[in-house]
Write a protein that holds these residues in place. Structure first.
Motif, PDB file in Angstrom:
ATOM      1  N   PRO A 145       0.853  -1.285  -0.021  1.00  0.00           N
ATOM      2  CA  PRO A 145      -0.204   0.057   0.047  1.00  0.00           C
ATOM      3  C   PRO A 145       0.801   1.289  -0.056  1.00  0.00           C
ATOM      4  O   PRO A 145       0.254   2.348  -0.053  1.00  0.00           O
ATOM      5  CB  PRO A 145      -0.740  -0.218   1.267  1.00  0.00           C
ATOM      6  CG  PRO A 145       0.214  -1.016   2.157  1.00  0.00           C
ATOM      7  CD  PRO A 145       0.773  -1.781   1.417  1.00  0.00           C
TER       8      PRO A 145
ATOM      9  N   ALA B 151      -0.380   5.079   1.500  1.00  0.00           N
ATOM     10  CA  ALA B 151      -1.862   5.033   1.805  1.00  0.00           C
ATOM     11  C   ALA B 151      -1.700   4.259   3.184  1.00  0.00           C
ATOM     12  O   ALA B 151      -3.205   4.267   3.618  1.00  0.00           O
ATOM     13  CB  ALA B 151      -2.429   4.233   0.711  1.00  0.00           C
TER      14      ALA B 151
ATOM     15  N   PRO C 154      -7.387  -3.686  -3.343  1.00  0.00           N
ATOM     16  CA  PRO C 154      -8.267  -2.558  -3.315  1.00  0.00           C
ATOM     17  C   PRO C 154      -9.416  -2.558  -2.762  1.00  0.00           C
ATOM     18  O   PRO C 154      -9.850  -1.568  -2.116  1.00  0.00           O
ATOM     19  CB  PRO C 154      -8.059  -2.361  -4.861  1.00  0.00           C
ATOM     20  CG  PRO C 154      -6.897  -2.996  -5.372  1.00  0.00           C
ATOM     21  CD  PRO C 154      -6.793  -4.036  -4.389  1.00  0.00           C
TER      22      PRO C 154
ATOM     23  N   ASP D 249       4.156   0.142  -7.334  1.00  0.00           N
ATOM     24  CA  ASP D 249       2.614   0.019  -7.038  1.00  0.00           C
ATOM     25  C   ASP D 249       2.349   1.778  -6.620  1.00  0.00           C
ATOM     26  O   ASP D 249       3.060   2.242  -6.189  1.00  0.00           O
ATOM     27  CB  ASP D 249       2.189  -0.546  -5.748  1.00  0.00           C
ATOM     28  CG  ASP D 249       2.573  -2.010  -5.688  1.00  0.00           C
ATOM     29  OD1 ASP D 249       1.572  -2.739  -6.320  1.00  0.00           O
ATOM     30  OD2 ASP D 249       3.363  -2.447  -5.542  1.00  0.00           O
TER      31      ASP D 249
ATOM     32  N   TRP E 144      -1.156   4.139  -5.511  1.00  0.00           N
ATOM     33  CA  TRP E 144      -2.414   4.355  -4.890  1.00  0.00           C
ATOM     34  C   TRP E 144      -3.058   5.689  -4.999  1.00  0.00           C
ATOM     35  O   TRP E 144      -2.500   6.644  -4.818  1.00  0.00           O
ATOM     36  CB  TRP E 144      -2.541   3.707  -3.628  1.00  0.00           C
ATOM     37  CG  TRP E 144      -2.182   2.239  -3.544  1.00  0.00           C
ATOM     38  CD1 TRP E 144      -0.853   1.756  -3.509  1.00  0.00           C
ATOM     39  CD2 TRP E 144      -2.910   1.202  -3.326  1.00  0.00           C
ATOM     40  NE1 TRP E 144      -0.861   0.348  -3.455  1.00  0.00           N
ATOM     41  CE2 TRP E 144      -2.280  -0.145  -3.225  1.00  0.00           C
ATOM     42  CE3 TRP E 144      -4.404   1.140  -3.259  1.00  0.00           C
ATOM     43  CZ2 TRP E 144      -2.841  -1.290  -3.066  1.00  0.00           C
ATOM     44  CZ3 TRP E 144      -4.973  -0.364  -3.013  1.00  0.00           C
ATOM     45  CH2 TRP E 144      -4.109  -1.154  -2.891  1.00  0.00           C
TER      46      TRP E 144
ATOM     47  N   VAL F 284      -6.674   6.728  -2.519  1.00  0.00           N
ATOM     48  CA  VAL F 284      -7.874   6.121  -1.918  1.00  0.00           C
ATOM     49  C   VAL F 284      -8.431   7.354  -1.343  1.00  0.00           C
ATOM     50  O   VAL F 284      -7.664   7.993  -0.521  1.00  0.00           O
ATOM     51  CB  VAL F 284      -7.492   5.031  -0.777  1.00  0.00           C
ATOM     52  CG1 VAL F 284      -8.980   4.675  -0.438  1.00  0.00           C
ATOM     53  CG2 VAL F 284      -6.719   3.871  -1.592  1.00  0.00           C
TER      54      VAL F 284
ATOM     55  N   ALA G 124     -11.059   3.642  -4.208  1.00  0.00           N
ATOM     56  CA  ALA G 124      -9.945   2.971  -4.122  1.00  0.00           C
ATOM     57  C   ALA G 124      -9.279   2.843  -5.441  1.00  0.00           C
ATOM     58  O   ALA G 124      -9.939   2.027  -6.335  1.00  0.00           O
ATOM     59  CB  ALA G 124      -9.592   1.899  -3.306  1.00  0.00           C
TER      60      ALA G 124
ATOM     61  N   TRP H 283      -5.800   1.642  -7.772  1.00  0.00           N
ATOM     62  CA  TRP H 283      -4.584   1.143  -7.791  1.00  0.00           C
ATOM     63  C   TRP H 283      -3.924   0.984  -9.237  1.00  0.00           C
ATOM     64  O   TRP H 283      -4.938   0.648  -9.972  1.00  0.00           O
ATOM     65  CB  TRP H 283      -4.465  -0.612  -7.213  1.00  0.00           C
ATOM     66  CG  TRP H 283      -3.225  -1.101  -7.245  1.00  0.00           C
ATOM     67  CD1 TRP H 283      -2.137  -0.968  -6.460  1.00  0.00           C
ATOM     68  CD2 TRP H 283      -2.749  -2.048  -8.442  1.00  0.00           C
ATOM     69  NE1 TRP H 283      -1.174  -1.719  -7.125  1.00  0.00           N
ATOM     70  CE2 TRP H 283      -1.543  -2.457  -8.307  1.00  0.00           C
ATOM     71  CE3 TRP H 283      -3.494  -2.469  -9.336  1.00  0.00           C
ATOM     72  CZ2 TRP H 283      -0.883  -3.134  -9.002  1.00  0.00           C
ATOM     73  CZ3 TRP H 283      -2.861  -3.131 -10.473  1.00  0.00           C
ATOM     74  CH2 TRP H 283      -1.562  -3.613 -10.051  1.00  0.00           C
TER      75      TRP H 283
ATOM     76  N   GLY I 233       1.416   8.018  -6.884  1.00  0.00           N
ATOM     77  CA  GLY I 233      -0.113   7.986  -6.576  1.00  0.00           C
ATOM     78  C   GLY I 233      -0.844   8.981  -6.757  1.00  0.00           C
ATOM     79  O   GLY I 233      -1.941   9.348  -7.061  1.00  0.00           O
TER      80      GLY I 233
ATOM     81  N   PRO J 115      -3.526   7.380 -10.570  1.00  0.00           N
ATOM     82  CA  PRO J 115      -4.340   6.968  -9.773  1.00  0.00           C
ATOM     83  C   PRO J 115      -5.188   8.108  -9.327  1.00  0.00           C
ATOM     84  O   PRO J 115      -6.593   7.931  -9.295  1.00  0.00           O
ATOM     85  CB  PRO J 115      -3.790   6.545  -8.336  1.00  0.00           C
ATOM     86  CG  PRO J 115      -2.502   5.766  -8.904  1.00  0.00           C
ATOM     87  CD  PRO J 115      -2.172   6.606 -10.179  1.00  0.00           C
TER      88      PRO J 115
END
Length: 856
Positions: A434, A437, A545, A660, A662, A664, A679, A681, A702, A706
């Protein structure tokens, strides 16, 4: 005294009597009366037969009556079961939420479809009747000769017989009761009794349809629809080629069986007698299959179902190539909602490996599953992802989950680009790191512990040393060396996503175990590792997610975990529904809601009821939301997600080596703005491949893809809510205002303007990126490591950054370098035991220590 001397006795007299006995007696002729004795003898036999025949018939009736009485305790429930099970068809269907009928999928076992009589073409009915039971339309459902043969076989072969020649009605009952291979005389008699009853309860067309629905045709095809797809759906020469990709039981044009020709129907009808043998012959020796098909065609012609010319033409058609015969295995779902349907199906069918409900099969007991998915919101999510992050063969993918904050209902789910090609669900199965996040859970624990937004911590690199760190010292950095080198308040640390501050907060104050416990209570269902890097998102096992949306929804809902009586409650994805209306146990992981209502034959089986559990102080929750709003400020890492006039909050996350990304976030209900949590991803589905150059040659943070996807999707959702409100108002106006009234004016223009204002092209005072999302028009902002991080610019180069000048923000979270996300298992594996590897951008965090990775 001699014998002759005895009174009344003499030898002469004796000799005369012997002679009289031995000599033939002469009788006078009496004319017609001479044959009277033979006639009387015949009459006696006729009288005897006249008595015996009725007595035998009465005995037979008594025997049958006795058999029926003996089976009656079983016949009643069995007949009721057959009537209930097959009353409206047995496939369970999954529907979208809202008015009308929008089928998302059909739950089938071996792709066995239960079709109604009106859907199956007449040519298929004729073919099966011609070969299996030519007296089907005139008989009473019972085959006396078959029963007699079964009786003889049972008597003289120790009860091992399984004689054929059953009627179609009896064969259907055999299929429905799964009696193949276990049919003694008693089973045969029970089938006959049931068949007799059923033939007086159902029409011939109904019986024929259910027989074809339950028959096995070989090669994994159960039922006529699956058989048509298996044998002809992949044959380019067949008129069925490509049929049944998304079957809808209410639309015959979507089914394979609709297009069957005489030769195809004859082939399928011929397979029923020996499905395994004949099915295999098509791969080895086609001669027996041709013979069987041609026999069916001959019977169809002889019985008047085909003309001579139709019969001759059908004989010339070739069999489907063996290479094109495939067991039916395609998912029977709307591809645009396939990932959501898969998630719901797993909840309905998996309970420690056993299907529910109350021992019945959800695949074949005719349930109607009313889900929470909003089809319009789902379409919006698919469109936004496809616009901002178009599918590429070697590019990253995206997952999106949208949840209603008040009810916990999942309204949209994108688990990948193409469900038909890749059914692995990135939204529910991909357990990814994550990154930052995860810091919202650190912050929640800190607030619980008495900290507040103004509590200050030092922003600067440091090394955590402790005996519990198995890999040595844990060095924490911000991406690209961005630090304040001073004490900064928590609200600013969250806004800038400062790793060094949150690592001090988590490791020196909160404690890893407290953070893990609170994250679980908020809705994270995967196992959370207790290691130093976990405080800034470096977990040994990642999160999904779906879980992140659910946990952030808890924050949006005043610290209340929201779930329902039909929500899944098994950790790590969830697969056990609450069919009986009971709240999940305290030690479970109550997940978000995907099912609203379950009915069977128009009767309610289970109805979802929303449940909440206060897991976090409402006061502290509001403090956290206030700080999360700052993340969307012009200097925040999530500035690209900001929407003018919309109250929203959230958090970005970027993991080690940009594997990754993100965002959210949540919105508050206000006017046409829905209260929802979304959310997003972005990453490579099958690996931890770096996205260092995937955002127009720059890293994917992010705050890039995203945040842009999140913003565009929320704008579309707002537009939809406005349309629905306008439609509802118009409907209300139509009902309450007299017909002479023209109603309010300007409604259409207002709606158009509202839609335009909230479209993906942006609101006032914003510029539009090439991807369709917008941000304020001037200035640049850096994100990530705290100093001159890349601006949130689309790949085409259009600025998507706020207007308040150039500002640097801190960021970064860590993720283990030794873990890898596997698309098949849905979990991130951790090999462990190796020292951390430092990256050029600032290093990575191993699960047990090491150096942090760049995240925001």
């Amino acid at each position: 005294m001699t014998e002759d001397d005895r009174p009344g006795y003499s030898s002469a007299a004796t000799a005369d009597r012997v002679a009289s006995v031995l000599s033939p007696v002469e009788h006078p002729r009496r004319g017609l009366f001479r044959r009277r004795s033979k006639r009387r003898h015949r009459i006696r036999w006729l009288r005897l037969l006249a008595i015996l025949v009725p007595l035998s018939f009465l005995a037979l009736i008594s025997f049958v009556f006795g058999i029926v009485l003996a089976f009656e305790p079983q016949l009643g429930p069995l007949t009721a079961r057959l009537k209930a099970t097959y009353s409206t068809g047995r496939n369970s269907e999954i529907l979208a939420a809202g008015p009308g009928y929008h089928q998302l999928g059909i739950l089938t076992d071996h792709n066995q479809f239960f079709l109604t009589p009106g859907v199956i073409p007449l040519v298929m009915d004729n073919a099966i009747v011609a070969i299996e039971d030519k007296r089907f339309y005139t008989e009473s459902g019972v085959d006396i000769r078959g029963i007699a043969r079964a009786f003889i076989d049972d008597v003289f072969h120790s009860g091992s017989g399984t004689q054929g020649a059953s009627t179609i009605t009896e064969q259907f009952i055999k299929n429905a009761l799964s009696q193949e291979g276990h049919r003694t005389i008693f089973e045969k008699l029970k089938e006959a009794a049931l068949a007799f009853q059923l033939s007086h309860l159902w029409t011939k067309q109904k019986i024929l349809a259910e027989y074809l629905n339950t028959a096995y045709f070989g090669n994994g095809a159960h039922g006529i629809e699956a058989a048509a797809r298996a044998y002809f759906g992949n044959d380019p020469a067949s008129n069925l080629y490509g049929c049944g990709e998304f079957p809808n039981l209410k639309d015959p044009a979507s089914l394979c069986v609709t297009y069957l020709d005489a030769d195809e129907a004859a082939l399928l009808a011929g397979l029923v007698n020996a499905p395994t043998t004949l099915g295999n012959d098509m791969f080895d020796d086609v001669t027996p299959v041709y013979d069987r098909r041609d026999t069916v065609l001959k019977y169809m012609w002889q019985q008047g179902y085909l003309t001579a010319s139709e019969y001759q033409q059908a004989l010339t058609v070739s069999l489907p190539p063996a290479a094109d015969i495939q067991s039916p295995s395609a998912e029977d779902v709307d591809p645009s909602a396939g990932y959501f349907v898969q998630w719901v199906e797993n909840q309905l069918t998996l309970n420690k490996g056993q299907p529910l409900y109350r021992g019945q099969s959800v695949f074949s007991d005719g349930y109607t599953i009313h889900t929470t998915l909003d089809y319009d919101l789902q379409s919006d999510a698919q469109r936004v992802v496809g616009t901002i992050l178009p599918q590429a063969n070697d590019g990253p993918a995206a997952a999106v989950v949208a949840i209603d904050n008040e009810t916990g209902e999942v309204k949209a789910m994108v688990g990948g680009y193409n469900f038909t090609q890749n059914a692995f669900n990135l939204a529910t199965q991909a357990e990814r790191q994550p990154g930052s996040a995860f810091k919202v859970f650190d912050l929640a624990v800190a607030l619980n512990d008495g900290k507040n937004a103004d509590s200050e911590f030092y922003s600067g690199p440091w090394t955590y040393t402790a005996q519990a760190v198995p890999f040595g010292d844990f060095a924490i950095h911000n991406d690209e060396g961005g630090y304040e080198y001073a004490d900064i308040p928590l609200y600013e640390a969250l806004e800038l996503s400062d790793n060094t501050v949150f690592s001090r907060l988590g490791l020196l104050v909160d404690g890893e175990s407290n953070i893990a416990s609170l994250a679980h209570s908020f809705g994270i269902s995967t196992t959370i590792s207790i290691n130093p890097s976990m405080v800034i998102g470096g977990l040994q096992i990642g999160v999904t997610p779906l879980d992140m949306a659910h946990a952030y929804e808890t924050i949006a809902n005043d610290g209340q975990l929201t779930y329902g009586t039909l929500s899944s409650d098994v950790c790590a994805g969830g697969n056990m529904p609450k069919w009986l209306g009971k709240a999940p146990p305290a030690d479970s992981c109550p997940g978000p809601v995907g099912v609203e209502l379950i009915t069977q034959n128009h009767k309610v089986i289970a109805r979802n009821e929303t449940r909440t559990e206060q897991v976090f102080s409402p006061k502290y929750d509001q403090e956290e939301i206030a700080m999360m709003k700052d993340v969307l400020n012009p200097i925040g890492t999530g500035a690209a997600a900001a929407i003018p006039g919309v109250t929203a909050w959230g958090k970005t996350g970027t993991t080690s080596n940009y594997a990754d990304a993100w965002f959210v976030g949540s919105t508050a209900a206000s006017g046409s703005v829905p209260s929802m949590t979304v959310a997003v991803w972005v990453g490579y589905p099958n690996s931890d491949k770096s996205m260092a150059k995937d955002f127009g040659g720059k890293p994917v943070y992010g705050g890039t893809y995203p945040a842009l996807i999140w913003r565009a999707y929320v704008l579309d959702a707002i537009a939809q809510y406005k349309r629905e409100a306008a439609e509802l108002a118009a409907e209300h106006q139509h009902k309450t205002i007299p017909s002479s009234s023209t109603g309010p004016t300007g409604a259409s223009g207002a709606l158009t303007g509202a839609t335009s204002a909230t479209s993906a092209t942006g609101a006032a005072a914003t510029s539009t990126s090439a991807t369709g999302a917008t941000t304020p028009a001037t200035g640049t902002v850096t994100s990530g490591g705290g100093s001159k991080a890349p601006s949130t610019t689309s790949p085409a180069g259009t600025s998507t950054t706020p207007s308040s000048g150039s500002t640097s923000t801190a960021g970064g979270a860590s993720s283990p370098t030794s873990g890898s996300t596997t698309p098949t298992g849905g979990s991130t594996s951790q090999t462990g035991g190796s020292p951390p590897v430092t990256t050029p951008t600032g290093g990575v965090a191993a699960p047990g220590g090491g150096t942090t990775a760049p995240t925001n």
